[in-house]
Design a protein around this motif. Structure first.
Motif, PDB file in Angstrom:
ATOM      1  N   PHE A 240       0.909  -1.074   0.050  1.00 27.12           N
ATOM      2  CA  PHE A 240      -0.094  -0.209   0.092  1.00 27.12           C
ATOM      3  C   PHE A 240       0.732   1.153   0.146  1.00 27.12           C
ATOM      4  N   ASP A 241       0.328   2.201  -0.528  1.00 25.65           N
ATOM      5  CA  ASP A 241       1.128   3.660  -0.542  1.00 25.65           C
ATOM      6  C   ASP A 241      -0.099   4.607  -0.314  1.00 25.65           C
ATOM      7  N   THR A 242      -0.341   5.049   0.863  1.00 30.44           N
ATOM      8  CA  THR A 242      -1.423   5.904   1.126  1.00 30.44           C
ATOM      9  C   THR A 242      -0.975   7.216   1.554  1.00 30.44           C
ATOM     10  N   GLU A 243      -2.066   8.173   1.268  1.00 31.38           N
ATOM     11  CA  GLU A 243      -1.731   9.608   1.538  1.00 31.38           C
ATOM     12  C   GLU A 243      -3.381  10.130   1.750  1.00 31.38           C
ATOM     13  N   LEU A 244      -3.534  10.015   3.194  1.00 28.95           N
ATOM     14  CA  LEU A 244      -4.957  10.206   3.676  1.00 28.95           C
ATOM     15  C   LEU A 244      -4.862  11.615   4.329  1.00 28.95           C
ATOM     16  N   SER A 245      -5.544  12.564   3.882  1.00 32.45           N
ATOM     17  CA  SER A 245      -5.880  13.773   4.257  1.00 32.45           C
ATOM     18  C   SER A 245      -7.431  13.889   4.628  1.00 32.45           C
ATOM     19  N   SER A 246      -7.889  14.663   5.380  1.00 33.93           N
ATOM     20  CA  SER A 246      -9.267  14.657   5.894  1.00 33.93           C
ATOM     21  C   SER A 246     -10.128  15.202   4.486  1.00 33.93           C
ATOM     22  N   ALA A 247     -11.138  14.271   4.412  1.00 43.20           N
ATOM     23  CA  ALA A 247     -12.118  14.604   3.386  1.00 43.20           C
ATOM     24  C   ALA A 247     -13.350  14.247   3.766  1.00 43.20           C
ATOM     25  N   GLU A 248     -14.161  15.177   4.300  1.00 44.89           N
ATOM     26  CA  GLU A 248     -15.102  15.252   4.928  1.00 44.89           C
ATOM     27  C   GLU A 248     -16.502  15.421   3.948  1.00 44.89           C
ATOM     28  N   SER A 285     -10.922  19.713  -1.919  1.00 47.49           N
ATOM     29  CA  SER A 285     -10.556  20.969  -2.634  1.00 47.49           C
ATOM     30  C   SER A 285     -11.896  21.476  -3.460  1.00 47.49           C
ATOM     31  N   ALA A 286     -12.157  22.676  -3.460  1.00 44.88           N
ATOM     32  CA  ALA A 286     -13.390  23.489  -4.043  1.00 44.88           C
ATOM     33  C   ALA A 286     -14.269  22.681  -3.745  1.00 44.88           C
ATOM     34  N   GLY A 287     -14.700  22.545  -2.410  1.00 45.66           N
ATOM     35  CA  GLY A 287     -15.955  21.983  -2.004  1.00 45.66           C
ATOM     36  C   GLY A 287     -16.193  20.596  -2.213  1.00 45.66           C
ATOM     37  N   VAL A 288     -15.174  19.860  -2.769  1.00 47.21           N
ATOM     38  CA  VAL A 288     -15.312  18.530  -3.036  1.00 47.21           C
ATOM     39  C   VAL A 288     -14.427  17.573  -2.271  1.00 47.21           C
ATOM     40  N   ALA A 289     -15.061  16.555  -1.836  1.00 44.54           N
ATOM     41  CA  ALA A 289     -14.280  15.482  -0.905  1.00 44.54           C
ATOM     42  C   ALA A 289     -13.832  14.231  -2.008  1.00 44.54           C
ATOM     43  N   GLU A 290     -12.696  14.118  -2.109  1.00 42.92           N
ATOM     44  CA  GLU A 290     -12.332  13.191  -3.143  1.00 42.92           C
ATOM     45  C   GLU A 290     -11.541  11.968  -2.481  1.00 42.92           C
ATOM     46  N   GLY A 352      -2.894  -1.188 -15.240  1.00 38.20           N
ATOM     47  CA  GLY A 352      -3.886  -0.518 -13.880  1.00 38.20           C
ATOM     48  C   GLY A 352      -4.736   0.310 -13.973  1.00 38.20           C
ATOM     49  N   LEU A 353      -5.463   0.788 -13.095  1.00 38.46           N
ATOM     50  CA  LEU A 353      -6.578   1.380 -13.178  1.00 38.46           C
ATOM     51  C   LEU A 353      -6.742   2.423 -12.025  1.00 38.46           C
ATOM     52  N   VAL A 354      -7.019   3.692 -12.383  1.00 40.19           N
ATOM     53  CA  VAL A 354      -7.196   4.760 -11.252  1.00 40.19           C
ATOM     54  C   VAL A 354      -8.731   5.012 -11.350  1.00 40.19           C
ATOM     55  N   VAL A 355      -9.328   4.751 -10.068  1.00 37.67           N
ATOM     56  CA  VAL A 355     -10.745   5.154  -9.772  1.00 37.67           C
ATOM     57  C   VAL A 355     -10.801   6.345  -9.031  1.00 37.67           C
ATOM     58  N   THR A 356     -11.581   7.433  -9.330  1.00 36.41           N
ATOM     59  CA  THR A 356     -11.722   8.682  -8.512  1.00 36.41           C
ATOM     60  C   THR A 356     -13.130   8.794  -8.104  1.00 36.41           C
ATOM     61  N   VAL A 357     -13.313   9.091  -6.835  1.00 35.29           N
ATOM     62  CA  VAL A 357     -14.765   9.374  -6.457  1.00 35.29           C
ATOM     63  C   VAL A 357     -14.702  10.820  -5.929  1.00 35.29           C
ATOM     64  N   ARG A 358     -15.540  11.820  -6.180  1.00 32.17           N
ATOM     65  CA  ARG A 358     -15.878  13.060  -5.935  1.00 32.17           C
ATOM     66  C   ARG A 358     -17.156  13.164  -5.165  1.00 32.17           C
ATOM     67  N   LEU A 359     -17.308  13.807  -3.866  1.00 32.86           N
ATOM     68  CA  LEU A 359     -18.431  13.905  -3.607  1.00 32.86           C
ATOM     69  C   LEU A 359     -18.631  15.176  -2.676  1.00 32.86           C
TER      70      LEU A 359
END
Length: 361
Positions: A240-248, A285-290, A352-359
């Motif tokens: 694993f390579d994690t970089e977890l910043s707060s994303a509320e 960023s910009a009102g979006v949790a990613e 490989g694949l990159v999956v991005t979820v924006r809420l």
């Protein structure tokens, strides 16, 4: 609900047009009567001219007697013209509604491929027709997806049951079969059937939407998913390579936890046979949790990626590893839609694949 049949809209419009014309004519005549006839003398019809000779002058009575017959005739003509012209004009104006009615009738009979395709310049009717066409297209898409989903679900649920029946029939025909091995194989098939059923339940719950929202931090959910699936990653040689910043964000904690777990699990299972990596990032960023989850693995084409979120879709990665039932990303896509978010999948050039979820944050 059924309605008693009343006067048609076309007839009501025609009567309205005729009434407007008659009222307008009556108003004009009233103006003439009040502001013109009032200046006409209502007495003797004689008056002395400038030369001293008597002259005949029409009185109000003379004008009324002369004016009444053509006025009545004109009123009758106005009523007839108003009714006929209103009927024709209303029919022309309501013609688009007839096309909408026919399209709605075909849709009610199950034909969702028909479109109104109303020609002409943009107005309220063309806007309504375009909205109706979009609704039909969306319904056709949803019905198609539901039909494919039902067929695939039936097939997937039937498979473990058929395997179980075959194994039991073989065991019944061969008393010397190893009972312990049979029980282990039955347990494995049963576990797969339970996992499929649970996935279907999660997918159904996600499709119903989010009824109660709570504050949720995607970083904590991703961290929990990584810790839970760390043993699986270790057995497959995935780091694993994690970089977890707060994303509320706000939503269902259970569904969003399922989303994070599915993404991390897919990234582990559909990875290189050994030495692969999984990158997990969260940010705001910009009102979006990613939430971004990327992995190494086989190369994927854009066409492959387009179908990965379809229920029971199995690409080369799933077939190769033999894990899963093809619902992981379908569940993720449903959860993202239920939270008014955005899901994007991007293949990597080296595999490989990159999956991005924006809420919404």
């Amino acid at each position: 609900m059924p309605h008693s049949r009343g006067m048609s809209v076309r007839a009501r419009l025609a009567l309205s047009y005729a009434a407007v014309i008659v009222l307008t004519g009556a108003a004009l005549l009233t103006v003439v009567w009040l502001f013109l006839l009032r200046y006409v003398p209502d007495g003797s019809g004689w008056m002395q001219g400038s030369d001293g000779r008597p002259r005949v002058v029409p009185t109000q009575g003379d004008l009324v007697r002369a004016f009444t017959p053509p006025t009545v005739a004109m009123f009758v003509l106005l009523v007839v013209c108003g009714l006929v012209g209103g009927w024709l004009l209303a029919g022309r104006m309501l013609r688009p509604l007839e096309r909408l009615h026919d399209a709605a009738g075909l849709a009610a009979e199950g034909s969702l491929s028909h479109r109104v395709s109303l020609p002409g310049r943009g107005d309220e009717f063309t806007d309504l027709a375009d909205a109706f066409d979009r609704m039909l297209a969306e319904l056709e898409r949803h019905v198609g997806e539901q039909q494919r989903f039902a067929a695939n679900a039936s097939h997937e649920l039937r498979t473990p049951l058929a395997i179980t029946r075959t194994m039991l029939e073989v065991a019944d025909a061969d008393p010397s079969i190893d009972r312990a091995e049979l029980i282990d194989r039955l347990a494995a098939v049963n576990t797969r059937a339970i996992g499929l059923t649970e996935s279907l339940l999660v997918l159904s719950r996600a499709e119903r939407g989010v009824r109660e929202s709570e504050p949720v931090d995607l970083a904590l959910l991703a961290e929990d998913a990584v810790e839970t699936l760390a043993p699986l990653a270790a057995t497959r040689g995935v780091h694993f390579d994690t970089e977890l910043s707060s994303a509320e964000t706000a939503g269902s904690p259970a569904l969003l936890q399922q989303l994070a777990t599915n993404l991390v699990h897919n990234a582990i299972v559909h990875n290189r046979p050994s030495g692969g990596g999984v990158a997990v990032r969260t940010s705001t960023s910009a009102g979006v949790a990613e939430l971004v989850v990327g992995n190494d693995g086989a190369r994927l084409s854009d066409q492959d990626v387009e179908h990965l979120t379809e229920p029971f879709h199995r690409g080369a990665r799933t077939t190769e590893h033999g894990d899963g039932v093809g619902l992981g990303l379908a569940i993720v896509a449903s959860i993202v839609r239920a939270h008014a978010g955005e899901l994007s999948l991007a293949p990597l050039a080296d595999g490989g694949l990159v999956v991005t979820v924006r809420l919404p944050a």
